[in-house]
Scaffold this motif. Structure first.
Motif, PDB file in Angstrom:
ATOM      1  N   GLY A  20       0.821  -1.206   0.000  1.00  0.00           N
ATOM      2  CA  GLY A  20       0.000   0.000   0.000  1.00  0.00           C
ATOM      3  C   GLY A  20       0.851   1.250   0.000  1.00  0.00           C
ATOM      4  O   GLY A  20       0.589   2.201  -0.753  1.00  0.00           O
ATOM      5  N   ALA A  21       1.903   1.269   0.837  1.00  0.00           N
ATOM      6  CA  ALA A  21       2.773   2.437   0.915  1.00  0.00           C
ATOM      7  C   ALA A  21       3.496   2.677  -0.408  1.00  0.00           C
ATOM      8  O   ALA A  21       3.632   3.827  -0.860  1.00  0.00           O
ATOM      9  CB  ALA A  21       3.774   2.265   2.055  1.00  0.00           C
ATOM     10  N   VAL A  22       3.958   1.594  -1.045  1.00  0.00           N
ATOM     11  CA  VAL A  22       4.672   1.731  -2.323  1.00  0.00           C
ATOM     12  C   VAL A  22       3.743   2.248  -3.420  1.00  0.00           C
ATOM     13  O   VAL A  22       4.117   3.124  -4.212  1.00  0.00           O
ATOM     14  CB  VAL A  22       5.300   0.383  -2.728  1.00  0.00           C
ATOM     15  N   VAL A  23       2.508   1.720  -3.463  1.00  0.00           N
ATOM     16  CA  VAL A  23       1.554   2.176  -4.486  1.00  0.00           C
ATOM     17  C   VAL A  23       1.186   3.640  -4.233  1.00  0.00           C
ATOM     18  O   VAL A  23       1.095   4.439  -5.179  1.00  0.00           O
ATOM     19  CB  VAL A  23       0.295   1.292  -4.499  1.00  0.00           C
ATOM     20  N   PHE A  24       0.979   4.010  -2.977  1.00  0.00           N
ATOM     21  CA  PHE A  24       0.726   5.420  -2.651  1.00  0.00           C
ATOM     22  C   PHE A  24       1.890   6.284  -3.123  1.00  0.00           C
ATOM     23  O   PHE A  24       1.702   7.386  -3.657  1.00  0.00           O
ATOM     24  CB  PHE A  24       0.523   5.603  -1.147  1.00  0.00           C
ATOM     25  N   MET A  25       3.133   5.788  -2.918  1.00  0.00           N
ATOM     26  CA  MET A  25       4.314   6.524  -3.355  1.00  0.00           C
ATOM     27  C   MET A  25       4.274   6.763  -4.866  1.00  0.00           C
ATOM     28  O   MET A  25       4.555   7.880  -5.336  1.00  0.00           O
ATOM     29  CB  MET A  25       5.568   5.742  -2.971  1.00  0.00           C
ATOM     30  N   ILE A  26       3.905   5.722  -5.617  1.00  0.00           N
ATOM     31  CA  ILE A  26       3.829   5.854  -7.077  1.00  0.00           C
ATOM     32  C   ILE A  26       2.758   6.878  -7.469  1.00  0.00           C
ATOM     33  O   ILE A  26       2.960   7.704  -8.367  1.00  0.00           O
ATOM     34  CB  ILE A  26       3.530   4.481  -7.707  1.00  0.00           C
ATOM     35  N   VAL A  27       1.614   6.827  -6.763  1.00  0.00           N
ATOM     36  CA  VAL A  27       0.522   7.755  -7.062  1.00  0.00           C
ATOM     37  C   VAL A  27       0.956   9.190  -6.776  1.00  0.00           C
ATOM     38  O   VAL A  27       0.704  10.103  -7.571  1.00  0.00           O
ATOM     39  CB  VAL A  27      -0.725   7.386  -6.239  1.00  0.00           C
ATOM     40  N   PHE A  28       1.628   9.404  -5.634  1.00  0.00           N
ATOM     41  CA  PHE A  28       2.040  10.767  -5.281  1.00  0.00           C
ATOM     42  C   PHE A  28       3.183  11.260  -6.159  1.00  0.00           C
ATOM     43  O   PHE A  28       3.380  12.473  -6.285  1.00  0.00           O
ATOM     44  CB  PHE A  28       2.438  10.833  -3.808  1.00  0.00           C
ATOM     45  N   ALA A  29       3.926  10.346  -6.761  1.00  0.00           N
ATOM     46  CA  ALA A  29       4.972  10.773  -7.700  1.00  0.00           C
ATOM     47  C   ALA A  29       4.351  11.480  -8.900  1.00  0.00           C
ATOM     48  O   ALA A  29       4.918  12.428  -9.451  1.00  0.00           O
ATOM     49  CB  ALA A  29       5.796   9.568  -8.153  1.00  0.00           C
ATOM     50  N   LYS A  30       3.179  11.014  -9.301  1.00  0.00           N
ATOM     51  CA  LYS A  30       2.452  11.661 -10.402  1.00  0.00           C
ATOM     52  C   LYS A  30       1.652  12.859  -9.913  1.00  0.00           C
ATOM     53  O   LYS A  30       1.429  13.824 -10.652  1.00  0.00           O
ATOM     54  CB  LYS A  30       1.529  10.647 -11.075  1.00  0.00           C
ATOM     55  N   GLY A  31       1.223  12.783  -8.643  1.00  0.00           N
ATOM     56  CA  GLY A  31       0.388  13.840  -8.072  1.00  0.00           C
ATOM     57  C   GLY A  31      -1.040  13.360  -7.898  1.00  0.00           C
ATOM     58  O   GLY A  31      -1.605  12.738  -8.806  1.00  0.00           O
ATOM     59  N   TYR A  32      -1.593  13.603  -6.712  1.00  0.00           N
ATOM     60  CA  TYR A  32      -2.958  13.146  -6.433  1.00  0.00           C
ATOM     61  C   TYR A  32      -3.710  14.229  -5.674  1.00  0.00           C
ATOM     62  O   TYR A  32      -3.178  14.850  -4.741  1.00  0.00           O
ATOM     63  CB  TYR A  32      -2.936  11.852  -5.617  1.00  0.00           C
ATOM     64  N   ALA A  33      -4.971  14.453  -6.085  1.00  0.00           N
ATOM     65  CA  ALA A  33      -5.793  15.502  -5.483  1.00  0.00           C
ATOM     66  C   ALA A  33      -6.498  14.973  -4.237  1.00  0.00           C
ATOM     67  O   ALA A  33      -7.185  13.950  -4.296  1.00  0.00           O
ATOM     68  CB  ALA A  33      -6.823  16.010  -6.489  1.00  0.00           C
ATOM     69  N   MET A  34      -6.328  15.669  -3.097  1.00  0.00           N
ATOM     70  CA  MET A  34      -6.956  15.292  -1.831  1.00  0.00           C
ATOM     71  C   MET A  34      -7.377  16.554  -1.083  1.00  0.00           C
ATOM     72  O   MET A  34      -6.873  17.645  -1.357  1.00  0.00           O
ATOM     73  CB  MET A  34      -5.981  14.485  -0.961  1.00  0.00           C
ATOM     74  N   PRO A  35      -8.295  16.411  -0.111  1.00  0.00           N
ATOM     75  CA  PRO A  35      -8.680  17.585   0.692  1.00  0.00           C
ATOM     76  C   PRO A  35      -7.496  18.084   1.504  1.00  0.00           C
ATOM     77  O   PRO A  35      -6.850  17.300   2.204  1.00  0.00           O
ATOM     78  CB  PRO A  35      -9.790  17.035   1.601  1.00  0.00           C
ATOM     79  N   PRO A  36      -7.183  19.358   1.430  1.00  0.00           N
ATOM     80  CA  PRO A  36      -6.069  19.907   2.215  1.00  0.00           C
ATOM     81  C   PRO A  36      -6.491  20.156   3.662  1.00  0.00           C
ATOM     82  O   PRO A  36      -7.661  20.027   4.012  1.00  0.00           O
ATOM     83  CB  PRO A  36      -5.773  21.223   1.491  1.00  0.00           C
ATOM     84  N   ALA A  37      -5.520  20.527   4.478  1.00  0.00           N
ATOM     85  CA  ALA A  37      -5.794  20.811   5.891  1.00  0.00           C
ATOM     86  C   ALA A  37      -6.354  22.221   6.024  1.00  0.00           C
ATOM     87  O   ALA A  37      -5.718  23.136   6.561  1.00  0.00           O
ATOM     88  CB  ALA A  37      -4.529  20.643   6.713  1.00  0.00           C
ATOM     89  N   VAL A  38      -7.568  22.386   5.515  1.00  0.00           N
ATOM     90  CA  VAL A  38      -8.274  23.673   5.555  1.00  0.00           C
ATOM     91  C   VAL A  38      -9.625  23.456   6.214  1.00  0.00           C
ATOM     92  O   VAL A  38     -10.296  22.446   5.949  1.00  0.00           O
ATOM     93  CB  VAL A  38      -8.462  24.243   4.128  1.00  0.00           C
ATOM     94  N   ALA A  39     -10.007  24.385   7.072  1.00  0.00           N
ATOM     95  CA  ALA A  39     -11.286  24.265   7.763  1.00  0.00           C
ATOM     96  C   ALA A  39     -12.424  24.601   6.817  1.00  0.00           C
ATOM     97  O   ALA A  39     -12.459  25.680   6.231  1.00  0.00           O
ATOM     98  CB  ALA A  39     -11.323  25.191   8.974  1.00  0.00           C
ATOM     99  N   GLY A  40     -13.334  23.652   6.644  1.00  0.00           N
ATOM    100  CA  GLY A  40     -14.552  23.926   5.886  1.00  0.00           C
ATOM    101  C   GLY A  40     -15.558  24.537   6.838  1.00  0.00           C
ATOM    102  O   GLY A  40     -15.393  25.651   7.310  1.00  0.00           O
ATOM    103  N   ASP A  41     -16.616  23.780   7.183  1.00  0.00           N
ATOM    104  CA  ASP A  41     -17.531  24.238   8.223  1.00  0.00           C
ATOM    105  C   ASP A  41     -16.942  23.921   9.584  1.00  0.00           C
ATOM    106  O   ASP A  41     -16.273  22.899   9.777  1.00  0.00           O
ATOM    107  CB  ASP A  41     -18.897  23.556   8.076  1.00  0.00           C
ATOM    108  N   VAL A  42     -17.184  24.791  10.549  1.00  0.00           N
ATOM    109  CA  VAL A  42     -16.731  24.604  11.918  1.00  0.00           C
ATOM    110  C   VAL A  42     -17.971  24.520  12.800  1.00  0.00           C
ATOM    111  O   VAL A  42     -18.763  25.455  12.862  1.00  0.00           O
ATOM    112  CB  VAL A  42     -15.808  25.751  12.375  1.00  0.00           C
ATOM    113  N   ALA A  43     -18.145  23.396  13.475  1.00  0.00           N
ATOM    114  CA  ALA A  43     -19.347  23.174  14.280  1.00  0.00           C
ATOM    115  C   ALA A  43     -19.365  24.109  15.487  1.00  0.00           C
ATOM    116  O   ALA A  43     -18.387  24.153  16.240  1.00  0.00           O
ATOM    117  CB  ALA A  43     -19.420  21.721  14.732  1.00  0.00           C
ATOM    118  N   PRO A  44     -20.470  24.847  15.688  1.00  0.00           N
ATOM    119  CA  PRO A  44     -20.569  25.714  16.870  1.00  0.00           C
ATOM    120  C   PRO A  44     -20.456  24.908  18.152  1.00  0.00           C
ATOM    121  O   PRO A  44     -20.860  23.754  18.218  1.00  0.00           O
ATOM    122  CB  PRO A  44     -21.964  26.333  16.730  1.00  0.00           C
TER     123      PRO A  44
END
Length: 731
Positions: A188-212
């Motif tokens: 799994g780690a090796v395949v992830f490495m191959i995917v990230f070598a090409k670049g993969y779109a994922m949610p960044p560490a940004v706050a969307g909604d913040v629960a009151p």
């Protein structure tokens, strides 16, 4: 080459089994031929997708078995067979004295001795027989390793051969057992490495909604904030933020460094709190979104979207006439803080491309409603929502059809005036009263509207303990319920109770009796709690006169409140009314994650593997504790359907990423301490090491078959749920 004569063996069922297998194969071939004849293009596309999925699954399981194989060979265990795939053998190879033995379809054409009629030896200068037969089987879904003396279900078979599995040291057998899941994680780690070598779109560490009222909101994190560090380390996407909260110890704080949209940066110490609906510690931060409406296929959802005036592919470009380019700008208006009134209507300007290619812009009006925001803990008992410490009356939002309330005649929108001898109960008081009178008939006085007339009705209800699964009972005591989902009555400005913290700050509230009707705020008449909130908000920082009647026939009285801050708004906020939609279906916000070197890509792959391992075990723990519904899990059918959907996109990165995820999940599940699984075998070896001798054969067989029944039962359950989800269009 001449071979020694073999003793003839009788196989009374051998002729039936190959014939049955051939029949099944013929049926499958006929069905595929029929499909191809009807629609060759669609059939070929479907065949390619299925082939891709099967090969992907096969690779995941093959890697697992390869780990066992390599480990067994390395510690000197005799491996009798290593198979690629399941079912009948198509072709097999084995080193024999004088050459390479090849067998073709030995299961389907067994021959006189049952070893295969289509059998030959390719002459090679080998002087002794090999140990392992390498097989390619008909169904390419993984593979298996057959070691001498080792059994997956029954107890290991005793053998005098020192190369037998059971004759090896505990540490050597442990290595072999753990090697399968280890290979899955590494793969799994090796395949992830191959995917990230090409670049993969994922949610960044940004706050969307913040629960009151959650830790993030109370610490000052707002939608749009970028989380640049978690305990001093740069987060690898949004999943790292989730994991950081989930794995904190009791009373442990997490330092989040955030960059606000205005450019300011600060480090905040947050103590995650347990979310009772999932049993997992959270900050209260949701994933970020874009301003584009997501692709939706469900007919019911599309119909509701059409009522609102939006369509898939629309883009929100302005809110109340102000241009927006980020989701947080939309969120601040649609999901304001408690005490902020955005107005009765919020107007969204959407941009749409019609069928002719012309870009059109049109306004969409969204009504706003004063609503109960999510409490700190998502338990019904935790609802303490109030305005300036005054809690509205309790009301039934919906009624469970098989609950005691429905049997007694309780209806949606009924207002609870009294339960037993307790008038105007809060939800906590109602639950406490029910606990004290479980399985006893008690009076429930409700107010409802019938034929435009407001009436009061006495119901006789018998509270009972909530039905829970066996697993849930082990971890949580069952609640005593009437069987309705509560909300607060915001239409009648009647005070049912008071929030203690508010009374301590505003002692004047203590003169208000429970059941008092608020008639005016700051000299202006009010008819509901929304108007009360607006009047108080307009007079922030001033002394406000609040008029009330203790009863309809009592004279009006007033009290004075000094409106110093908005702390006591907690519990209510304006929220958009999406009709029957839960929320606006927006596309998730993603960013391209790509390493600058293979070393960085490997680190990213290892990090992603760890995150998914952690998330899988959190999910499993939630199912065991009963905080996560078992129906949320997917079995072979559901996973195959999701894999097929990914394969349809013909996006190699997506498919590799998904297969790497499956590999990690297989590792996590397979190492659970359940008999039959690798984790169960590992546990048995640990017990053997501690007690100094193997577990008795009888005990091994009992627990193994019990584990097998458990696994089979779980697979049947999740498969049934997967089929229901597919029928309902949820998969």
């Amino acid at each position: 080459m001449t071979e020694p004569a073999e003793k003839s063996e009788k196989h009374p069922k051998s002729s039936l089994k190959p014939s049955f297998t051939l029949l099944i194969i013929m049926v499958v071939v006929v069905l595929l031929g029929y499909k191809v004849a009807r629609d060759p293009v669609a059939a070929w596309s479907a065949f390619c997708n299925i082939a891709i999925v099967v090969l992907g699954f096969g690779a995941v399981i093959f890697v697992h078995e390869l780990g066992h194989f390599i480990a067994a060979k390395s510690v000197g265990i005799l491996v009798e067979g290593f198979s690629l795939g399941f079912g009948p053998i198509v072709i097999s190879f084995k080193k024999v004295q004088g050459g390479l033995q090849v067998r073709i379809l030995p299961s389907l054409i067994p021959g006189r001795h049952g070893r295969g009629a289509l059998r030959a030896v390719i002459p090679l200068p080998w002087r002794q027989d090999g140990d392992t037969e390498y097989r390619i089987n008909l169904i390419p879904l993984g593979g298996f390793v057959k070691m001498l003396g080792q059994e997956d279900v029954a107890a290991d078979k005793p053998s005098d051969d020192p190369r037998a599995f059971g004759n090896k040291a505990v540490w050597q057998r442990s290595i072999v057992i753990a090697a399968g899941v280890t290979m899955n994680v590494i793969c799994g780690a090796v395949v992830f490495m191959i995917v990230f070598a090409k670049g993969y779109a994922m949610p960044p560490a940004v706050a969307g909604d913040v629960a009151p009222l959650r830790p993030a909101a109370l610490a000052g994190i707002r939608p749009g904030d970028v989380i640049t560090a978690v305990n001093g380390n740069k987060p690898f996407g949004f999943l790292d933020v989730f994991i950081a909260a989930a794995f904190t110890d009791e009373d442990e704080k997490v330092n989040l460094t955030v960059s606000h949209p205005d450019g300011s940066v600060e480090t905040l110490a947050l103590m995650p709190e347990k979310d009772d609906s999932s049993g997992i510690k959270v900050f209260g931060i949701e994933k970020p979104y874009t301003l584009s409406i997501a692709k939706v296929e469900e007919a019911g959802v599309l119909k509701e979207m059409e009522k609102i005036g939006i369509k898939p592919g629309d883009k929100i470009i302005a809110v109340n006439g102000e241009p927006v380019s980020h989701y947080y700008q939309l969120s601040e208006v649609l999901y304001p803080l408690p005490g902020v009134n955005p107005g009765e209507i919020v107007t969204l300007t959407i941009e749409r491309t019609d069928q002719s290619g012309e870009i059109i812009r049109q306004p969409v009006e969204i009504p706003m409603r004063l609503s109960i925001v999510e409490p700190r803990q998502k338990t019904l008992a935790a609802i303490i929502t109030h305005i300036m410490g005054m809690v509205p009356r309790l009301q039934a939002d919906s009624v469970s059809p098989d609950g005691p309330g429905a049997a007694a005649g309780l209806e949606p929108n009924d207002v609870i005036l009294r339960i037993g001898t307790s008038p105007h109960p809060t939800l906590e008081e109602l639950k406490d009263y029910c606990k004290e009178h479980v399985d006893q008939k008690i009076e429930l006085l409700v107010q409802r509207t019938e034929n435009s007339q407001v009436i009061e009705k006495i119901l006789e209800v018998t509270p009972r303990r909530e039905k829970q699964s066996l697993w849930a009972r082990l971890w949580n005591k069952p609640n005593v319920i009437i069987g309705f989902y509560p909300r607060l009555d915001l239409d009648a400005p009647i005070v049912a109770a008071f929030y203690s913290d508010a009374v301590n700050k505003y002692p004047e509230l203590s003169s208000l009796p429970r059941g008092a009707l608020i008639t005016a705020v700051a000299g202006e008449p009010v008819e509901n709690w929304r108007q009360i909130m607006d009047r108080l908000d307009q007079n922030l920082g001033r002394t406000v006169q609040l008029a009330y009647r203790a009863a309809p026939d009592q004279p009006e009285k007033t009290i004075s409140l000094n409106m110093t801050d908005k702390f006591l708004w907690a519990g209510f906020a304006y929220r958009p009314d999406w009709g029957r939609l839960i929320d606006l279906p927006l596309e998730p916000h993603t960013e391209l994650f790509k390493g600058d070197s293979w070393w960085q890509n490997l680190r990213m792959g290892v990090n992603q593997s760890y995150s998914f391992l952690a998330q899988t075990y959190l999910f499993i723990r939630g199912m065991i504790k009963g905080t996560v519904k078992a129906s949320a899990a997917s079995g072979p059918v559901g996973i195959f359907k999701m894999s097929y959907t990914v394969a349809e996109t013909r996006n190699l990165s997506d498919f590799l990423y998904f297969m790497a995820l499956i590999s990690i999940c297989v590792a996590a599940f397979n190492f659970l301490p359940i008999p039959v699984l690798d984790g169960g075998h590992f546990l048995m070896l640990l017990i053997e090491k501690l007690k100094g001798s193997p577990v008795s054969i009888r005990v091994q067989e009992i627990v193994s078959y019990a584990g097998l029944m458990l696994i089979i039962g779980f697979v049947i359950f999740v498969t049934y749920n997967d089929i229901l989800k597919i029928i309902a269009g949820q998969l």
